[in-house]
Scaffold this motif. Sequence first.
Motif, PDB file in Angstrom:
ATOM      1  N   LYS A 201       2.099 -47.810  67.678  1.00 51.31           N
ATOM      2  CA  LYS A 201       2.727 -46.584  67.768  1.00 51.31           C
ATOM      3  C   LYS A 201       2.459 -45.828  66.493  1.00 51.31           C
ATOM      4  N   ASP A 202       2.819 -46.641  65.250  1.00 49.61           N
ATOM      5  CA  ASP A 202       2.968 -46.230  64.020  1.00 49.61           C
ATOM      6  C   ASP A 202       1.600 -45.489  63.580  1.00 49.61           C
ATOM      7  N   ARG A 203       0.531 -46.105  64.205  1.00 46.82           N
ATOM      8  CA  ARG A 203      -0.721 -45.612  63.648  1.00 46.82           C
ATOM      9  C   ARG A 203      -1.194 -44.379  64.186  1.00 46.82           C
ATOM     10  N   LEU A 204      -0.537 -43.719  65.624  1.00 50.28           N
ATOM     11  CA  LEU A 204      -0.810 -42.665  66.089  1.00 50.28           C
ATOM     12  C   LEU A 204      -1.022 -41.324  65.340  1.00 50.28           C
ATOM     13  N   VAL A 205      -0.157 -41.325  64.113  1.00 47.23           N
ATOM     14  CA  VAL A 205       0.003 -40.263  63.054  1.00 47.23           C
ATOM     15  C   VAL A 205      -1.524 -39.886  62.729  1.00 47.23           C
ATOM     16  N   GLN A 206      -1.570 -38.481  62.867  1.00 46.76           N
ATOM     17  CA  GLN A 206      -3.062 -37.971  62.481  1.00 46.76           C
ATOM     18  C   GLN A 206      -2.845 -36.800  61.703  1.00 46.76           C
ATOM     19  N   GLY A 207      -3.769 -36.358  60.842  1.00 46.18           N
ATOM     20  CA  GLY A 207      -3.884 -35.291  59.912  1.00 46.18           C
ATOM     21  C   GLY A 207      -3.592 -33.921  60.739  1.00 46.18           C
ATOM     22  N   GLY A 208      -2.827 -33.075  60.401  1.00 48.86           N
ATOM     23  CA  GLY A 208      -2.588 -31.801  61.107  1.00 48.86           C
ATOM     24  C   GLY A 208      -1.530 -31.815  62.241  1.00 48.86           C
ATOM     25  N   MET A 209      -0.876 -32.954  62.468  1.00 51.95           N
ATOM     26  CA  MET A 209       0.259 -33.136  63.268  1.00 51.95           C
ATOM     27  C   MET A 209       1.529 -32.192  62.807  1.00 51.95           C
ATOM     28  N   THR A 210       2.499 -31.663  63.844  1.00 51.13           N
ATOM     29  CA  THR A 210       3.815 -31.155  63.325  1.00 51.13           C
ATOM     30  C   THR A 210       4.883 -32.226  62.940  1.00 51.13           C
ATOM     31  N   LYS A 211       5.813 -31.733  62.465  1.00 53.16           N
ATOM     32  CA  LYS A 211       6.918 -32.616  62.242  1.00 53.16           C
ATOM     33  C   LYS A 211       7.523 -33.172  63.399  1.00 53.16           C
ATOM     34  N   GLU A 212       7.537 -32.319  64.532  1.00 52.30           N
ATOM     35  CA  GLU A 212       8.075 -33.050  65.902  1.00 52.30           C
ATOM     36  C   GLU A 212       6.983 -34.108  66.450  1.00 52.30           C
ATOM     37  N   GLU A 213       5.862 -33.806  66.279  1.00 54.05           N
ATOM     38  CA  GLU A 213       4.975 -34.861  66.765  1.00 54.05           C
ATOM     39  C   GLU A 213       5.072 -36.343  65.947  1.00 54.05           C
ATOM     40  N   VAL A 214       5.201 -35.920  64.835  1.00 55.40           N
ATOM     41  CA  VAL A 214       5.500 -37.309  63.874  1.00 55.40           C
ATOM     42  C   VAL A 214       6.937 -38.066  64.242  1.00 55.40           C
ATOM     43  N   VAL A 215       7.767 -37.219  64.503  1.00 52.51           N
ATOM     44  CA  VAL A 215       9.048 -37.864  64.897  1.00 52.51           C
ATOM     45  C   VAL A 215       8.768 -38.573  66.284  1.00 52.51           C
ATOM     46  N   ALA A 216       8.129 -37.930  67.039  1.00 53.39           N
ATOM     47  CA  ALA A 216       7.825 -38.576  68.363  1.00 53.39           C
ATOM     48  C   ALA A 216       6.878 -39.894  68.242  1.00 53.39           C
ATOM     49  N   CYS A 217       6.147 -39.998  67.226  1.00 54.55           N
ATOM     50  CA  CYS A 217       5.655 -41.156  66.997  1.00 54.55           C
ATOM     51  C   CYS A 217       6.286 -42.170  66.010  1.00 54.55           C
ATOM     52  N   LEU A 218       7.211 -41.782  65.168  1.00 53.48           N
ATOM     53  CA  LEU A 218       7.675 -42.812  64.201  1.00 53.48           C
ATOM     54  C   LEU A 218       9.256 -42.678  64.007  1.00 53.48           C
ATOM     55  N   GLY A 219       9.824 -41.735  64.789  1.00 54.10           N
ATOM     56  CA  GLY A 219      11.376 -41.571  64.816  1.00 54.10           C
ATOM     57  C   GLY A 219      11.694 -40.868  63.656  1.00 54.10           C
ATOM     58  N   ARG A 220      12.836 -40.690  63.236  1.00 52.51           N
ATOM     59  CA  ARG A 220      13.336 -39.969  62.105  1.00 52.51           C
ATOM     60  C   ARG A 220      13.016 -40.986  60.872  1.00 52.51           C
ATOM     61  N   PRO A 221      12.848 -40.133  59.863  1.00 51.01           N
ATOM     62  CA  PRO A 221      12.245 -40.726  58.555  1.00 51.01           C
ATOM     63  C   PRO A 221      13.381 -41.395  57.832  1.00 51.01           C
TER      64      PRO A 221
END
Length: 225
Positions: free
Chosen positions: A33-53
């Motif tokens: 799941k962590d590796r799903l982060v991709q360039g151009g994603m929004t903050k909401e999409e990152v939270v969906a992948c990794l949770g809150r920082p």
Amino acid sequence: MKRISINDIKFHCSVLLLTLAMIFAFSLNVSAKDRLVQGGMTKEEVVACLGRPTTTSFNQYGELWTYKKVPWLGPSKMIYVGFDSADRVATYQEQVIVDDDNNPNSPIARPLPPVYTPMPGMHTTPQMTYGMADSDFSFLYGKVRNADSCSKMDLIQVASLGCYYTCSQCAKVMAIFSFSDERLQALRYMAPHIVDPQNATVIYRLFVFDDDKDKAASIISNSLR
């Protein structure tokens, strides 16, 4: 005392093995799941992948989110997600945490987030990776080196109001001073204007004692918040 039968032992072993299998599967799922982060994603999409920082920081170029992932199995790791001025993912980097003080890249030994390594196709500006021009830095370095002892720190403080440094430039200025306390004070002025904190090893090498190295790491890390 109640006797434990063979069937009881088999049952508990089965439960233990099943639990370990579920933990292992969960760890693999988290890693994938962590590796799903991709360039151009929004903050909401990152939270969906990794949770809150775990922590966040920002400067004039964008925001940096830091995650510390501690799986049930396998090594812990730090994840750094950098956003550009449009709040889109511009950088992504992972570091396995090695609790080894001899390893300068260990986030535990020297906790510094690497920043602004652009993803392919992402827009960047020169200031993201470069400090002062060599000619400008040479001029500043000469002024500080040749100033009297009472004025050296004042020059650094004033120059740091509008200058940006690489870690190598910062270390060269700090090396002008003979004592650790003076070097740390100079670092306090320059740290908020360092453009490549992931290269801070060159700064740590100026200090002999681990306590001073840790103080330097803390100064740089706090300046990024």
